[in-house]
Motif scaffolding. Structure first.
Motif, PDB file in Angstrom:
ATOM      1  N   TYR A 184      45.348  40.223  37.367  1.00  0.00           N
ATOM      2  CA  TYR A 184      44.576  40.497  38.570  1.00  0.00           C
ATOM      3  C   TYR A 184      44.617  39.314  39.531  1.00  0.00           C
ATOM      4  O   TYR A 184      44.929  38.176  39.158  1.00  0.00           O
ATOM      5  CB  TYR A 184      43.128  40.842  38.254  1.00  0.00           C
ATOM      6  CG  TYR A 184      42.336  39.756  37.544  1.00  0.00           C
ATOM      7  CD1 TYR A 184      41.794  38.681  38.246  1.00  0.00           C
ATOM      8  CD2 TYR A 184      42.100  39.820  36.176  1.00  0.00           C
ATOM      9  CE1 TYR A 184      41.057  37.698  37.602  1.00  0.00           C
ATOM     10  CE2 TYR A 184      41.360  38.841  35.523  1.00  0.00           C
ATOM     11  CZ  TYR A 184      40.840  37.787  36.239  1.00  0.00           C
ATOM     12  OH  TYR A 184      40.112  36.801  35.601  1.00  0.00           O
ATOM     13  N   ARG A 185      44.308  39.614  40.784  1.00  0.00           N
ATOM     14  CA  ARG A 185      44.143  38.598  41.830  1.00  0.00           C
ATOM     15  C   ARG A 185      42.960  39.024  42.693  1.00  0.00           C
ATOM     16  O   ARG A 185      42.949  40.132  43.229  1.00  0.00           O
ATOM     17  CB  ARG A 185      45.405  38.468  42.668  1.00  0.00           C
ATOM     18  CG  ARG A 185      45.354  37.319  43.682  1.00  0.00           C
ATOM     19  CD  ARG A 185      46.628  37.269  44.504  1.00  0.00           C
ATOM     20  NE  ARG A 185      46.688  36.052  45.313  1.00  0.00           N
ATOM     21  CZ  ARG A 185      47.326  34.940  44.966  1.00  0.00           C
ATOM     22  NH1 ARG A 185      47.994  34.910  43.813  1.00  0.00           N
ATOM     23  NH2 ARG A 185      47.337  33.873  45.743  1.00  0.00           N
ATOM     24  N   VAL A 186      41.966  38.168  42.815  1.00  0.00           N
ATOM     25  CA  VAL A 186      40.730  38.495  43.544  1.00  0.00           C
ATOM     26  C   VAL A 186      40.481  37.432  44.607  1.00  0.00           C
ATOM     27  O   VAL A 186      40.603  36.233  44.342  1.00  0.00           O
ATOM     28  CB  VAL A 186      39.517  38.543  42.590  1.00  0.00           C
ATOM     29  CG1 VAL A 186      38.246  38.834  43.371  1.00  0.00           C
ATOM     30  CG2 VAL A 186      39.720  39.572  41.506  1.00  0.00           C
ATOM     31  N   ILE A 219      46.356  48.901  41.189  1.00  0.00           N
ATOM     32  CA  ILE A 219      45.243  49.305  42.051  1.00  0.00           C
ATOM     33  C   ILE A 219      44.915  48.167  43.004  1.00  0.00           C
ATOM     34  O   ILE A 219      44.846  47.003  42.590  1.00  0.00           O
ATOM     35  CB  ILE A 219      43.984  49.649  41.223  1.00  0.00           C
ATOM     36  CG1 ILE A 219      44.244  50.841  40.306  1.00  0.00           C
ATOM     37  CG2 ILE A 219      42.792  49.951  42.137  1.00  0.00           C
ATOM     38  CD1 ILE A 219      43.101  51.110  39.329  1.00  0.00           C
ATOM     39  N   GLU A 220      44.717  48.503  44.279  1.00  0.00           N
ATOM     40  CA  GLU A 220      44.236  47.547  45.268  1.00  0.00           C
ATOM     41  C   GLU A 220      42.925  48.074  45.851  1.00  0.00           C
ATOM     42  O   GLU A 220      42.863  49.229  46.279  1.00  0.00           O
ATOM     43  CB  GLU A 220      45.247  47.367  46.409  1.00  0.00           C
ATOM     44  CG  GLU A 220      46.513  46.622  46.009  1.00  0.00           C
ATOM     45  CD  GLU A 220      47.429  46.378  47.198  1.00  0.00           C
ATOM     46  OE1 GLU A 220      47.191  46.978  48.278  1.00  0.00           O
ATOM     47  OE2 GLU A 220      48.381  45.602  47.059  1.00  0.00           O
ATOM     48  N   VAL A 221      41.897  47.253  45.841  1.00  0.00           N
ATOM     49  CA  VAL A 221      40.618  47.667  46.425  1.00  0.00           C
ATOM     50  C   VAL A 221      40.093  46.590  47.356  1.00  0.00           C
ATOM     51  O   VAL A 221      40.328  45.401  47.159  1.00  0.00           O
ATOM     52  CB  VAL A 221      39.549  47.962  45.346  1.00  0.00           C
ATOM     53  CG1 VAL A 221      39.959  49.128  44.466  1.00  0.00           C
ATOM     54  CG2 VAL A 221      39.255  46.728  44.507  1.00  0.00           C
ATOM     55  N   LYS A 244      32.423  40.202  51.795  1.00  0.00           N
ATOM     56  CA  LYS A 244      33.495  41.151  51.497  1.00  0.00           C
ATOM     57  C   LYS A 244      34.551  40.488  50.632  1.00  0.00           C
ATOM     58  O   LYS A 244      34.709  39.259  50.654  1.00  0.00           O
ATOM     59  CB  LYS A 244      34.130  41.669  52.792  1.00  0.00           C
ATOM     60  CG  LYS A 244      33.188  42.515  53.636  1.00  0.00           C
ATOM     61  CD  LYS A 244      33.883  43.023  54.899  1.00  0.00           C
ATOM     62  CE  LYS A 244      32.942  43.889  55.720  1.00  0.00           C
ATOM     63  NZ  LYS A 244      33.596  44.390  56.966  1.00  0.00           N
ATOM     64  N   GLY A 245      35.265  41.293  49.864  1.00  0.00           N
ATOM     65  CA  GLY A 245      36.311  40.776  49.009  1.00  0.00           C
ATOM     66  C   GLY A 245      37.387  41.813  48.779  1.00  0.00           C
ATOM     67  O   GLY A 245      37.278  42.956  49.220  1.00  0.00           O
ATOM     68  N   LEU A 299      43.073  34.243  39.989  1.00  0.00           N
ATOM     69  CA  LEU A 299      44.128  35.102  39.465  1.00  0.00           C
ATOM     70  C   LEU A 299      44.286  34.885  37.973  1.00  0.00           C
ATOM     71  O   LEU A 299      44.029  33.802  37.445  1.00  0.00           O
ATOM     72  CB  LEU A 299      45.448  34.876  40.214  1.00  0.00           C
ATOM     73  CG  LEU A 299      46.196  33.557  40.068  1.00  0.00           C
ATOM     74  CD1 LEU A 299      47.176  33.603  38.893  1.00  0.00           C
ATOM     75  CD2 LEU A 299      46.976  33.251  41.338  1.00  0.00           C
ATOM     76  N   PHE A 300      44.705  35.956  37.311  1.00  0.00           N
ATOM     77  CA  PHE A 300      44.961  35.928  35.874  1.00  0.00           C
ATOM     78  C   PHE A 300      46.381  36.416  35.666  1.00  0.00           C
ATOM     79  O   PHE A 300      46.740  37.517  36.080  1.00  0.00           O
ATOM     80  CB  PHE A 300      43.970  36.833  35.139  1.00  0.00           C
ATOM     81  CG  PHE A 300      44.231  36.949  33.660  1.00  0.00           C
ATOM     82  CD1 PHE A 300      44.331  35.823  32.867  1.00  0.00           C
ATOM     83  CD2 PHE A 300      44.378  38.196  33.064  1.00  0.00           C
ATOM     84  CE1 PHE A 300      44.575  35.920  31.504  1.00  0.00           C
ATOM     85  CE2 PHE A 300      44.614  38.310  31.704  1.00  0.00           C
ATOM     86  CZ  PHE A 300      44.716  37.166  30.917  1.00  0.00           C
ATOM     87  N   ASP A 301      47.213  35.576  35.047  1.00  0.00           N
ATOM     88  CA  ASP A 301      48.626  35.898  34.878  1.00  0.00           C
ATOM     89  C   ASP A 301      48.953  36.510  33.521  1.00  0.00           C
ATOM     90  O   ASP A 301      50.117  36.685  33.172  1.00  0.00           O
ATOM     91  CB  ASP A 301      49.495  34.661  35.116  1.00  0.00           C
ATOM     92  CG  ASP A 301      49.216  33.539  34.108  1.00  0.00           C
ATOM     93  OD1 ASP A 301      48.422  33.748  33.153  1.00  0.00           O
ATOM     94  OD2 ASP A 301      49.779  32.441  34.276  1.00  0.00           O
ATOM     95  N   GLY A 302      47.898  36.811  32.768  1.00  0.00           N
ATOM     96  CA  GLY A 302      48.090  37.361  31.425  1.00  0.00           C
ATOM     97  C   GLY A 302      47.776  36.368  30.333  1.00  0.00           C
ATOM     98  O   GLY A 302      47.592  36.736  29.176  1.00  0.00           O
TER      99      GLY A 302
END
Length: 214
Positions: free
Chosen positions: A72-74, A42-44, A62-63, A82-85
């Protein structure tokens, strides 16, 4: 950044039913959960607004966020997380600094990898208003924390009745602060770079970044 991640970017939890909960609300929330879980990624893009009338404060920014499974990458507030697991990396270009943390195991932590499904435990919920937003029917469900010691008074979850995607989240704190997340775009199953959720430490060290390992 941390406060926003603890708020918007959502915990997938097992559904719990309470007598005071609306069956219609539960059915809609289950539809949202099943829809989100069906996507590979998902990309938001979103707008984040914070307002406290008593303190006379108001801010907007905005983000964007990309999620795939737990990863995830925010990008928000000029920083990237970012979280690589396994590890969480917070990259702040203005400070030329990277902070590396272990994955948080706090039960109340809402992370981007759990986005759009945070409501499934820990809240009572009921059917709320229906709004027409530029031709879209947005059905709201009101969530109230079961924990009486929570700093959150209530959360209004606005759901697109057709797509079953979350459009808006409005959190009202007991201190009067209102935080609003509005989803501007919602894309699914996009082609992603294999390195999107990978942190290249050597690259940042070569650029002179200070690396902090907690």
């Amino acid at each position: 950044m941390k406060k926003v991640l603890l708020f918007i970017l959502f915990i997938a939890l097992s559904a719990t039913t309470f007598a005071q909960n609306s069956p219609k609300a539960k059915a809609l929330l289950d539809d949202v959960y099943n829809k989100v879980k069906s996507y590979d990624n998902i990309e938001v893009t979103f707008k984040y607004a914070l307002e406290n009338t008593e303190a006379n404060t108001k801010s907007e920014t905005k983000g964007n966020a990309t999620m795939q499974g737990e990863k995830y990458r925010v990008n928000l507030f000029g920083a990237t997380q970012l979280f690589d697991g396994a590890k969480v990396y917070t990259i702040v270009p203005d400070n030329e600094e990277v902070t590396i943390d272990d994955k948080s195991e706090e039960e109340d932590t809402i992370t981007p990898s759990k986005m759009l499904t945070f409501y499934r435990e820990g809240h009572n919920y009921k059917w709320d208003i229906l709004q027409n937003v530029q031709g879209r029917k947005i059905q709201y469900v009101k969530l109230t924390p079961i924990d009486t010691y929570s700093d959150i008074k209530s959360i209004l979850l606005g759901i697109d009745a057709e797509t079953k995607h979350i459009y808006k989240v409005i959190e009202t704190g007991k201190n009067g602060t209102k935080t609003t997340i509005t989803v501007n775009s919602f894309k699914t199953n996009q082609p992603l770079s294999k390195s999107l959720f990978t942190f290249d430490q050597a690259k940042y060290e070569d650029e002179g970044y200070y690396i902090i390992k907690n």
